[in-house]
Design a protein around this motif. Structure first.
Motif, PDB file in Angstrom:
ATOM      1  N   VAL A  89       0.845  -1.201   0.000  1.00 18.63           N
ATOM      2  CA  VAL A  89       0.000   0.000   0.000  1.00 18.63           C
ATOM      3  C   VAL A  89       0.881   1.252   0.000  1.00 18.63           C
ATOM      4  O   VAL A  89       1.180   1.820   1.058  1.00 18.63           O
ATOM      5  N   PRO A  90       1.341   1.704  -1.163  1.00 19.39           N
ATOM      6  CA  PRO A  90       2.002   3.001  -1.202  1.00 19.39           C
ATOM      7  C   PRO A  90       0.956   4.092  -1.008  1.00 19.39           C
ATOM      8  O   PRO A  90      -0.157   3.984  -1.530  1.00 19.39           O
ATOM      9  N   ILE A  91       1.286   5.092  -0.227  1.00 15.43           N
ATOM     10  CA  ILE A  91       0.340   6.183   0.005  1.00 15.43           C
ATOM     11  C   ILE A  91       0.537   7.245  -1.071  1.00 15.43           C
ATOM     12  O   ILE A  91       1.591   7.855  -1.166  1.00 15.43           O
ATOM     13  N   TYR A  92      -0.492   7.432  -1.892  1.00 16.61           N
ATOM     14  CA  TYR A  92      -0.470   8.456  -2.930  1.00 16.61           C
ATOM     15  C   TYR A  92      -1.461   9.553  -2.548  1.00 16.61           C
ATOM     16  O   TYR A  92      -2.671   9.306  -2.467  1.00 16.61           O
ATOM     17  N   ASN A  93      -0.947  10.733  -2.289  1.00 17.94           N
ATOM     18  CA  ASN A  93      -1.816  11.865  -1.953  1.00 17.94           C
ATOM     19  C   ASN A  93      -2.759  11.512  -0.792  1.00 17.94           C
ATOM     20  O   ASN A  93      -3.967  11.730  -0.871  1.00 17.94           O
ATOM     21  N   PHE A  94      -2.187  10.936   0.246  1.00 14.46           N
ATOM     22  CA  PHE A  94      -2.856  10.619   1.517  1.00 14.46           C
ATOM     23  C   PHE A  94      -3.714   9.363   1.491  1.00 14.46           C
ATOM     24  O   PHE A  94      -4.256   8.974   2.521  1.00 14.46           O
ATOM     25  N   ALA A  95      -3.874   8.721   0.331  1.00 17.49           N
ATOM     26  CA  ALA A  95      -4.796   7.589   0.242  1.00 17.49           C
ATOM     27  C   ALA A  95      -4.187   6.455  -0.577  1.00 17.49           C
ATOM     28  O   ALA A  95      -3.031   6.520  -1.001  1.00 17.49           O
ATOM     29  N   VAL A  96      -4.992   5.414  -0.805  1.00 11.65           N
ATOM     30  CA  VAL A  96      -4.510   4.259  -1.568  1.00 11.65           C
ATOM     31  C   VAL A  96      -4.474   4.601  -3.054  1.00 11.65           C
ATOM     32  O   VAL A  96      -5.217   5.464  -3.523  1.00 11.65           O
ATOM     33  N   PRO A  97      -3.625   3.922  -3.823  1.00  8.48           N
ATOM     34  CA  PRO A  97      -3.623   4.121  -5.276  1.00  8.48           C
ATOM     35  C   PRO A  97      -4.977   3.763  -5.881  1.00  8.48           C
ATOM     36  O   PRO A  97      -5.705   2.904  -5.357  1.00  8.48           O
ATOM     37  N   ALA A  98      -5.317   4.389  -6.989  1.00  7.98           N
ATOM     38  CA  ALA A  98      -6.603   4.139  -7.639  1.00  7.98           C
ATOM     39  C   ALA A  98      -6.764   2.668  -8.007  1.00  7.98           C
ATOM     40  O   ALA A  98      -7.861   2.111  -7.911  1.00  7.98           O
ATOM     41  N   ALA A  99      -5.670   2.024  -8.416  1.00 10.70           N
ATOM     42  CA  ALA A  99      -5.749   0.609  -8.801  1.00 10.70           C
ATOM     43  C   ALA A  99      -6.122  -0.262  -7.613  1.00 10.70           C
ATOM     44  O   ALA A  99      -6.877  -1.235  -7.762  1.00 10.70           O
ATOM     45  N   LEU A 100      -5.619   0.077  -6.431  1.00 11.47           N
ATOM     46  CA  LEU A 100      -5.962  -0.707  -5.246  1.00 11.47           C
ATOM     47  C   LEU A 100      -7.411  -0.478  -4.851  1.00 11.47           C
ATOM     48  O   LEU A 100      -8.111  -1.408  -4.427  1.00 11.47           O
ATOM     49  N   LYS A 101      -7.896   0.751  -4.980  1.00  8.76           N
ATOM     50  CA  LYS A 101      -9.314   1.020  -4.712  1.00  8.76           C
ATOM     51  C   LYS A 101     -10.188   0.234  -5.690  1.00  8.76           C
ATOM     52  O   LYS A 101     -11.252  -0.290  -5.313  1.00  8.76           O
ATOM     53  N   ALA A 102      -9.753   0.129  -6.949  1.00  7.52           N
ATOM     54  CA  ALA A 102     -10.508  -0.650  -7.926  1.00  7.52           C
ATOM     55  C   ALA A 102     -10.544  -2.119  -7.521  1.00  7.52           C
ATOM     56  O   ALA A 102     -11.580  -2.791  -7.644  1.00  7.52           O
ATOM     57  N   TRP A 103      -9.424  -2.645  -7.012  1.00  2.00           N
ATOM     58  CA  TRP A 103      -9.376  -4.029  -6.529  1.00  2.00           C
ATOM     59  C   TRP A 103     -10.347  -4.219  -5.368  1.00  2.00           C
ATOM     60  O   TRP A 103     -11.083  -5.214  -5.317  1.00  2.00           O
ATOM     61  N   VAL A 104     -10.365  -3.267  -4.450  1.00  2.00           N
ATOM     62  CA  VAL A 104     -11.284  -3.319  -3.309  1.00  2.00           C
ATOM     63  C   VAL A 104     -12.726  -3.395  -3.804  1.00  2.00           C
ATOM     64  O   VAL A 104     -13.527  -4.208  -3.330  1.00  2.00           O
ATOM     65  N   ASP A 105     -13.079  -2.542  -4.764  1.00  3.04           N
ATOM     66  CA  ASP A 105     -14.454  -2.507  -5.281  1.00  3.04           C
ATOM     67  C   ASP A 105     -14.848  -3.828  -5.928  1.00  3.04           C
ATOM     68  O   ASP A 105     -16.013  -4.245  -5.861  1.00  3.04           O
ATOM     69  N   LEU A 106     -13.893  -4.492  -6.549  1.00 10.66           N
ATOM     70  CA  LEU A 106     -14.183  -5.755  -7.227  1.00 10.66           C
ATOM     71  C   LEU A 106     -14.251  -6.935  -6.263  1.00 10.66           C
ATOM     72  O   LEU A 106     -14.898  -7.943  -6.553  1.00 10.66           O
ATOM     73  N   VAL A 107     -13.591  -6.812  -5.118  1.00  6.42           N
ATOM     74  CA  VAL A 107     -13.571  -7.889  -4.127  1.00  6.42           C
ATOM     75  C   VAL A 107     -14.754  -7.791  -3.168  1.00  6.42           C
ATOM     76  O   VAL A 107     -15.259  -8.810  -2.684  1.00  6.42           O
ATOM     77  N   ALA A 108     -15.210  -6.589  -2.885  1.00  3.08           N
ATOM     78  CA  ALA A 108     -16.328  -6.392  -1.950  1.00  3.08           C
ATOM     79  C   ALA A 108     -17.641  -6.685  -2.663  1.00  3.08           C
ATOM     80  O   ALA A 108     -18.186  -5.828  -3.354  1.00  3.08           O
ATOM     81  N   ARG A 109     -18.157  -7.889  -2.493  1.00  3.51           N
ATOM     82  CA  ARG A 109     -19.385  -8.323  -3.167  1.00  3.51           C
ATOM     83  C   ARG A 109     -20.381  -8.831  -2.134  1.00  3.51           C
ATOM     84  O   ARG A 109     -20.105  -9.808  -1.410  1.00  3.51           O
ATOM     85  N   VAL A 110     -21.529  -8.171  -2.043  1.00  3.31           N
ATOM     86  CA  VAL A 110     -22.550  -8.583  -1.090  1.00  3.31           C
ATOM     87  C   VAL A 110     -23.016  -9.998  -1.419  1.00  3.31           C
ATOM     88  O   VAL A 110     -23.215 -10.352  -2.585  1.00  3.31           O
ATOM     89  N   GLY A 111     -23.123 -10.813  -0.390  1.00  2.00           N
ATOM     90  CA  GLY A 111     -23.525 -12.193  -0.568  1.00  2.00           C
ATOM     91  C   GLY A 111     -22.386 -13.119  -0.933  1.00  2.00           C
ATOM     92  O   GLY A 111     -22.563 -14.337  -0.974  1.00  2.00           O
ATOM     93  N   VAL A 112     -21.208 -12.542  -1.202  1.00  4.60           N
ATOM     94  CA  VAL A 112     -20.047 -13.345  -1.583  1.00  4.60           C
ATOM     95  C   VAL A 112     -18.923 -13.179  -0.562  1.00  4.60           C
ATOM     96  O   VAL A 112     -18.436 -14.163   0.008  1.00  4.60           O
ATOM     97  N   THR A 113     -18.521 -11.922  -0.331  1.00  2.00           N
ATOM     98  CA  THR A 113     -17.459 -11.678   0.653  1.00  2.00           C
ATOM     99  C   THR A 113     -17.980 -10.990   1.916  1.00  2.00           C
ATOM    100  O   THR A 113     -17.267 -10.896   2.905  1.00  2.00           O
ATOM    101  N   PHE A 114     -19.204 -10.496   1.868  1.00  2.00           N
ATOM    102  CA  PHE A 114     -19.848  -9.974   3.066  1.00  2.00           C
ATOM    103  C   PHE A 114     -21.357 -10.099   2.887  1.00  2.00           C
ATOM    104  O   PHE A 114     -21.851 -10.301   1.771  1.00  2.00           O
ATOM    105  N   ALA A 115     -22.081  -9.991   3.991  1.00  2.00           N
ATOM    106  CA  ALA A 115     -23.544 -10.116   3.936  1.00  2.00           C
ATOM    107  C   ALA A 115     -24.168  -9.116   4.879  1.00  2.00           C
ATOM    108  O   ALA A 115     -23.570  -8.720   5.892  1.00  2.00           O
ATOM    109  N   TYR A 116     -25.365  -8.670   4.550  1.00  2.00           N
ATOM    110  CA  TYR A 116     -26.131  -7.801   5.432  1.00  2.00           C
ATOM    111  C   TYR A 116     -27.062  -8.659   6.290  1.00  2.00           C
ATOM    112  O   TYR A 116     -27.741  -9.549   5.769  1.00  2.00           O
TER     113      TYR A 116
END
Length: 199
Positions: A89-116
């Motif tokens: 996790v290199p810090i770019y402008n105080f936050a995660v790189p855009a590519a890592l945020k994209a990975w997060v968005d693709l991994v966070a799946r309701v009913g698959v990796t988390f549930a309500y």
């Protein structure tokens, strides 16, 4: 044999601190099968088509929707099949790189990796360990200005991964020698705790 998923997010392959430290962490973790996901190879951002496919019940998805979610499914399988995640996790402008945020968005799946649930969201990825490797020029890891490590900790906990350790080479522009020495020492301590955890 324990499986390790390595996620590299640095925009640099040569001279990357997080990549170098990830090499050291992997070496210290011992004889493990390592899956490498280098986000510099490219990672798509979610869009309207992806969101529509994601929220369509699996049994009702068209072939096109299945294909749209295929890359996300692959990333999730890599996480599920791993015992330990090593995330650069290199810090770019105080936050995660855009590519890592994209990975997060693709991994966070309701009913698959988390549930309500009635009591709130519950992570479905249990009994996993994560090592966050952070590098920054001026931001102190864990400080109020750090929107990267705190974010990744929260995201991993949201998925159910609460055994999280941080190897920090922060404020490199201020004192690189001291920062790197501290990171190397943290890796040595990390190796000891890993050995005792699996023995």
């Amino acid at each position: 044999m324990r499986k390790v998923l390595r996620v590299d997010a640095s925009a640099r392959r040569d001279g990357s601190v997080t990549r170098d430290l990830a090499d050291r962490v992997i070496a210290k973790l011992g004889s493990s099968e390592v899956i490498t996901r280098d986000l510099l190879d490219g990672v798509p951002f979610i869009d309207e088509t992806w969101v529509g496919a994601n929220f369509t019940p699996e049994s009702d998805r068209t072939l096109q929707q299945i294909e749209v979610l295929a890359y996300s499914d692959q990333l999730i399988r890599e996480v599920m099949d791993s015992d330990t995640l090593v995330i650069g996790v290199p810090i770019y402008n105080f936050a995660v790189p855009a590519a890592l945020k994209a990975w997060v968005d693709l991994v966070a799946r309701v009913g698959v990796t988390f549930a309500y649930t009635e009591t709130g969201p519950v992570g479905l990825l249990k009994n996993k360990r994560a090592v966050i490797i952070v590098a920054s020029g001026g931001v102190a890891s864990g400080s109020e200005d750090d929107y990267a490590v705190n974010y990744m900790r929260h995201f991993l906990a949201f998925l159910g991964i609460v055994d999280v350790e941080v190897v920090a080479a922060d404020q490199l522009m201020l004192d690189a020698e001291t920062s790197l020495r501290g990171a190397h020492e943290a890796i040595e301590n990390l190796a000891a705790s890993h050995t005792s955890a699996i023995s």
